[in-house]
Design an enzyme around this catalytic site. Sequence first.
Site: not given
Ligand code: PEP
Ligand code: MG
Length: 600
Positions: A202, A449, A473, A520
């Site tokens: 992140h 995910e 994920d 996403c």
């Molecule tokens: C993902 O896991 O692709 C996602 C968009 O969520 P995050 O990156 O916030 O875990």
């Molecule tokens: Mg995620």
Amino acid sequence: MSFQVFGIPVSRGVAIGRAVLVASSRVDVAHYFIGAADAEQEYARLVRGRDAVTRELQALKAELPEDAPHELDALLDVHLLLLNDEALVDAARDWIVDRHYNAEWALSAQLEVLARQFDEMEDDYLRERKADLEQVVERVLAALATEQDESPSGASAVVARDFAGEDPLLLVAADIAPADMIQFKRSVFQGFITDIGGKTSHTAIVARSMAIPAVVGTREASRLIRQDDWVIIDGDAGTVIVNPSPIVLEEYRFRQRQAELENARLARLRHTPAITMDGQRIELHANIELPGDTVAALASGATGVGLFRSEFLFMNREGDLPSEEEQFAAYKSAVEAMAGLPVTIRTVDIGADKPLDRMSVNELRHEHVLNPAMGLRAIRWSLAEPSMFRQQLRAIYRASAFGKVKLLVPMVAHLGEIRQIQETIKRVKGQLDETGQAYGEVQLGVMVEVPAAAIMLPQLLRHVDFVSIGTNDLIQYTLAIDRADEAVAHLYDPWHPAVLHLLANAIAQARAAGKEVSVCGEMAGDSAFTDLLLAMGLTCFSMHPSQIPSVKQRILRADVPRLSAALPRILESDEPAKARWRRWRRSHGCIDAGRPALPI
Ligand code: PEP
Ligand code: MG
């Protein structure tokens, strides 16, 4: 001496500036810039902190019992000596006066400088005095903290100030927690380098959302780079060049200018609808962390928010959680800013590498939960905290009275979770009805995910309005690769056939069920995957606003039926998918968008 450090490129572009090392102190150190006129006052504060600790140590020494070991007395002498050495507080004055660091930051910056000198000492006894120095500094930091409660709080709360005319600054740290990274959104840093991290950690995601060049997973950049060194970050290659020669510097300045020109060219696509060559309209949505990010989303030409990572509202707080009113105000402001365009609010995804407090991934991994990514995270945490969950849902539903809101739930793996969510929604709507609070139509979606969700998607689809595929994920859990761990970063492979199969099937199944599907995760914003995702039938991509122009350029040049025809051969091939796909595209004359290759 010039040298290079290699890491993982996570945010494109070139940044050139002076290194600012943020120490990972055990004490909560506030980092912020002071006004130039306040420098002497700030230095006086530091001196007061030192003097307070001097008195404290002298009192300790005076009160030592008669029978106390002699070593204790000697140790206090050493601490007093270190504390009052001009190389510490006097030298820290320069950081305050020249660089406008606050007292705590200046002191920890000076500690970094001295710690290196201790590390280089031949004599074991002297080298070990580094630990004493650290203890002394921590005492001063604690004294400053009690004196100055009103200073911006938090480990690295760097507040933006206008530093026009000064050298650009690049942040170098062992690790940066996502909570700190979000603070940097408003800061002066023009690039990031960390020792820890992977491409979809992140911390990397937030750096990308700021469109600031970043290299993570360098392992020892924070040890090798010194405060104030001149540094080049090559966010395309993952290289960090320290103290570059004038020729190299000039070369990178040229690359920087080229990239700016290319960005300006791509920005002209803002109002061009994303329509493929064969006439398909593609939705390009934005991923945002805070309501204020809607400005960048609209500026980039996003046609909605595909992922509002609401957990960032829950970070950087001193222990409390955001109230319903606070959340409502944040969601409402994003919804109003998007003026009728859809806003997909994801319920809180706390856990894994996004702890509530300012813990870095390393601290979390080693000191708290052995495997946080598999633990009480996302919807699991929400269901374990029902009143917090209801509060969030109420805030989201209330915001839906002001525009088009979609509700997205992370990390769902069980049908039972969807049932629990639906029951909670029913209860929340009942509460809102009772109190006469307005809300609109809200579609319910889940993130795909966890492989379990991808595999049982047809069943899940019967209970939700839409799905969004979180490839970050999905890759992590499919390949069993911790996305934040640089030691296995080379195995984190979006091109892995298992990942591509899950993705292609999920998109096809959602379409067959007549349900909206988007991606996403970071794959959606990486133009290397645009054609592949189009070939799989994807018509909605959500990404950081800064990535929209280059993805749009790919879309404008894509012929989807032709791409789709090639897909089965790519999925079934024994050859690595990446190589096969590239070869196919080359042989079919597909034009590569993105920045032109630049000479190094
Ligand atoms: C993902 O896991 O692709 C996602 C968009 O969520 P995050 O990156 O916030 O875990
Ligand atoms: Mg995620």
